[in-house]
Write an enzyme that holds these catalytic residues in place. Structure first.
Site, short mmCIF file in Angstrom:
data_model
loop_
_atom_site.label_atom_id
_atom_site.label_comp_id
_atom_site.label_asym_id
_atom_site.label_seq_id
_atom_site.Cartn_x
_atom_site.Cartn_y
_atom_site.Cartn_z
N PHE A 201 0.67 -1.25 -0.05
CA PHE A 201 0.13 0.09 0.11
C PHE A 201 0.80 1.25 -0.03
O PHE A 201 0.35 2.28 -0.33
CB PHE A 201 -1.01 0.03 1.21
CG PHE A 201 -0.28 0.45 2.60
CD1 PHE A 201 -0.11 1.60 2.87
CD2 PHE A 201 0.32 -0.35 3.38
CE1 PHE A 201 0.63 2.12 3.93
CE2 PHE A 201 1.06 -0.10 4.70
CZ PHE A 201 1.10 1.22 4.87
N LYS B 190 -1.30 -7.07 -9.30
CA LYS B 190 -2.20 -6.98 -8.21
C LYS B 190 -1.75 -6.08 -6.99
O LYS B 190 -1.00 -6.54 -6.19
CB LYS B 190 -2.22 -8.76 -7.56
CG LYS B 190 -3.37 -9.25 -6.76
CD LYS B 190 -4.01 -8.30 -5.74
CE LYS B 190 -2.72 -8.58 -4.61
NZ LYS B 190 -3.44 -7.65 -3.57
N SER C 283 5.38 -7.06 3.56
CA SER C 283 5.97 -7.26 4.87
C SER C 283 6.83 -8.60 4.60
O SER C 283 6.72 -9.31 3.81
CB SER C 283 4.84 -7.53 5.81
OG SER C 283 4.17 -8.65 5.47
N CYS D 45 9.96 1.76 3.56
CA CYS D 45 10.72 0.68 3.96
C CYS D 45 12.17 1.07 3.99
O CYS D 45 13.11 0.28 4.49
CB CYS D 45 10.57 -0.60 2.92
SG CYS D 45 11.43 0.04 1.15
P1 NAD Z 1 1.43 -6.76 3.08
O1 NAD Z 1 2.47 -7.65 3.34
O2 NAD Z 1 0.48 -6.84 4.26
O3 NAD Z 1 0.75 -6.77 1.69
C1 NAD Z 1 1.68 -6.58 0.27
C2 NAD Z 1 0.79 -7.26 -0.57
O4 NAD Z 1 0.82 -8.60 -0.20
C3 NAD Z 1 -0.61 -6.66 -0.87
O5 NAD Z 1 -0.67 -6.54 -2.23
C4 NAD Z 1 -1.66 -7.66 -0.24
O6 NAD Z 1 -2.81 -7.73 -0.86
C5 NAD Z 1 -0.66 -9.09 -0.29
N1 NAD Z 1 -0.89 -10.02 0.97
C6 NAD Z 1 -1.28 -9.58 2.05
N2 NAD Z 1 -1.43 -10.57 2.88
C7 NAD Z 1 -1.16 -11.74 2.22
C8 NAD Z 1 -1.25 -13.20 2.18
N3 NAD Z 1 -1.24 -13.75 3.63
N4 NAD Z 1 -0.89 -14.02 1.39
C9 NAD Z 1 -0.60 -13.32 0.09
N5 NAD Z 1 -0.68 -12.03 -0.13
C10 NAD Z 1 -0.96 -11.41 0.96
O7 NAD Z 1 2.32 -5.22 3.10
P2 NAD Z 1 1.70 -3.70 3.08
O8 NAD Z 1 1.17 -3.61 4.65
O9 NAD Z 1 0.80 -3.47 2.04
O10 NAD Z 1 3.03 -3.14 3.05
C11 NAD Z 1 4.16 -2.56 4.00
C12 NAD Z 1 5.08 -3.52 3.98
O11 NAD Z 1 6.01 -3.50 2.60
C13 NAD Z 1 6.21 -3.21 5.16
O12 NAD Z 1 6.58 -4.32 5.81
C14 NAD Z 1 7.34 -2.55 4.22
O13 NAD Z 1 8.53 -2.53 4.91
C15 NAD Z 1 7.34 -3.35 3.12
N6 NAD Z 1 7.87 -2.86 1.86
C16 NAD Z 1 9.22 -3.20 1.62
C17 NAD Z 1 9.75 -2.53 0.42
C18 NAD Z 1 10.86 -3.14 -0.12
O14 NAD Z 1 11.46 -2.73 -0.92
N7 NAD Z 1 11.74 -3.86 0.78
C19 NAD Z 1 8.99 -1.65 -0.19
C20 NAD Z 1 7.81 -1.04 0.49
C21 NAD Z 1 7.02 -1.82 1.41
#
Ligand code: NAD
Length: 484
Positions: free
Chosen positions: A149, A173, A226, A281
């Site tokens: 997000f 997605k 995450s 991040c």
């Molecule tokens: P999230 O893991 O909750 O969701 C990310 C994506 O995965 C979304 O599209 C979501 O729909 C999907 N998703 C969520 N739960 C799932 C599951 N159980 N099974 C399959 N798909 C699932 O992350 P978020 O809250 O949207 O984003 C924040 C996180 O992203 C933070 O931890 C941040 O550090 C990380 N992030 C990392 C980077 C990087 O480059 N390392 C960059 C941006 C954000």
């Protein structure tokens, strides 16, 4: 209420699923639209349309493929302000942050315009007498990106331009919390006349992700989110034989050397820690001060923490917006309470605060905790909010040990005037993105975004040549024409 459609086979169509979630403005709690949780049938339709499109797209010359990106770039510039506004509405970040994010996204489109050069192969004549050997790069087929997000515009653009320029068909997605920005990107690709099926948009959550990974017609998965979801996607993609790259969460430390320019360091680190309400991040969430830097840095950081103007992102004066959901706010506030019980000293408490006229928003103001214990929850878990913790030590070597004790390795930064300390840090720190006197060490689009440890699962990262290598497979041809 506007129900967001999927984009499949070059047309917008409603999901067959009647499971819809509200997309909510985190500053006002207003419902902006409803997003469908796509079903397996939706995913299957997207994959089969992509498979059909792939037959023609991989035969489209790479120069022609990149021409669509030039046109896409022009459209992104034309609608720059509209897209930035949508990002702020659904994500909460300030309009200045949205503009910065979109600029970074456009840079990825610009780099991918160079794909005709970047996907060149290699060859060697006469590997044996009269025999030549060639290495060529070919697209994988149907590739999928699952995005978070917090950067709803930039992160899809880490993948989409490179994936299609190298000849793949692409299924996005996006996060179900911020799906409208992705819809804008796709709308502009439609406007530039990208052939039907080359890019598809599927909304949803875990079920859609599972269906995309499990579908036998998809070949590779790019994921950002995450660490917990990263691990899950990495394992599932592996189980289904898919090429995969997963960027996960972070817990980034800034080390403040004794001789550092303290006021500049505090100002830069405050921007890194509280920018995007800490939902980056590459946010610095922790500092380790060395020796005499401790008191001065803590004082300067207290001042910088108190000085930020929190408010609605569309107000140009706001310097920090809300966090994404009430659940996120509750979890961040809980960690602040825990940090006190685990020995931290709360210097600035941003809990229980509000913004006039926006009482329904998910507000938490910048929060500063001193004397954080290295084993405490605040020091060892990603908070993903505007909370900054300070630890202290007497020696740079111990500071580096504290950085390396982190399970995650997304970024680490050092503020110093000492070249030897800088070299030691760069050489020994176990993180993939390093800053020296820089608060957010974000790689430009022509360098890979190099998370390490629990911040990344895979071998090829997002952006630049890593993207080209990830989205292509190499083929070696050994050729002999007797008599030539
Ligand atoms: P999230 O893991 O909750 O969701 C990310 C994506 O995965 C979304 O599209 C979501 O729909 C999907 N998703 C969520 N739960 C799932 C599951 N159980 N099974 C399959 N798909 C699932 O992350 P978020 O809250 O949207 O984003 C924040 C996180 O992203 C933070 O931890 C941040 O550090 C990380 N992030 C990392 C980077 C990087 O480059 N390392 C960059 C941006 C954000």
């Amino acid at each position: 209420m506007n129900d967001l459609p999927l984009y499949i086979g070059g047309t917008w169509k409603l999901s067959v699923s009647d499971d819809l979630l509200n997309v909510i403005n985190p500053a006002t709690a207003e419902t902006l639209s409803r997003v469908p949780m796509a079903s397996r049938d939706d995913v299957h339709l997207a994959v089969t349309n992509a498979q059909e499109a792939f037959k023609g797209w991989r035969r489209t010359p790479v120069t022609e493929r990149s021409h669509y990106l030039y046109a896409f770039r022009a459209k992104l510039e034309e609608y720059f302000e509209e897209i930035a506004r949508v990002m702020t509405l659904e994500c909460g970040k300030t309009i200045a942050e949205s503009r910065g994010e979109l600029r970074r996204g456009i840079e990825n489109v610009e780099v991918a315009c160079g794909t005709p050069s970047m996907m060149q192969g290699r060859n060697t004549e006469d590997v044996s007498r009269g025999i030549d050997e060639h290495l060529i790069r070919q697209p994988l087929g149907i590739v999928v990106a699952i995005t978070p997000f917090n950067f709803p515009g930039m992160i899809p653009l880490w993948f989409l331009p490179s994936a299609i320029a190298t000849g793949n068909c692409f299924i996005l997605k996006p996060s179900e919390k911020t799906p409208q920005t992705a819809a804008w990107l796709i709308r502009l690709l439609h406007e530039v006349g990208l052939p039907a099926g080359v890019v598809q948009l599927v909304h949803g959550g875990k079920d859609a992700v599972d269906a995309l990974i499990e579908h036998p017609g998809t070949h590779a998965v790019s994921f950002v989110g995450s660490t917990a979801t990263s691990r899950y996607v990495y394992a599932k993609a592996g189980e289904h034989g898919k090429r995969v790259q997963c960027q996960g969460g972070a817990n980034n430390i800034a080390v403040i050397d004794e001789n550092a320019e303290i006021d500049t360091a505090a100002e830069t680190i405050a921007d890194s820690a509280y920018g995007c309400a800490g939902q980056r991040c590459l946010a610095n969430s922790l500092a380790v001060t060395v020796g005499g830097a401790g008191t001065m840095f803590t004082e300067a950081m207290t001042e910088a923490t108190q000085g930020l103007r929190v408010g609605y992102g569309l107000d140009e004066e706001s310097q920090m917006g809300p966090v994404i959901t009430p659940a996120s706010k509750a979890s961040i506030e809980q960690t602040v309470g825990l940090s006190q019980r685990e020995g931290g000293r709360l210097l600035v408490d941003g809990r229980g605060t509000n913004v006039d006229g926006f009482e329904d928003g998910n507000w938490i103001f910048p929060t500063l905790v001193d004397q954080v214990h290295p084993n405490s929850t605040l020091a060892t878990h990603e908070v993903f909010g505007p909370v900054f913790g300070i630890m202290h030590t007497d020696h740079i070597d111990h500071a580096i040990e504290l950085v390396n004790a982190q399970r995650k390795g997304n970024m680490a930064v050092l503020f110093t005037r000492d070249g030897a300390a800088a070299r030691k840090f760069r050489y020994g720190v176990e993180a993939g993105n390093i800053g020296i006197n820089v608060g957010v060490a974000v790689p430009m689009a022509f360098y890979p975004f190099c998370g390490w440890k629990d911040s990344f699962f895979g071998s090829l990262h997002a952006q630049a040549m890593h993207g080209v290598e990830f989205y292509t497979q190499t083929k070696v041809v050994v050729e002999h024409w007797p008599g030539a």
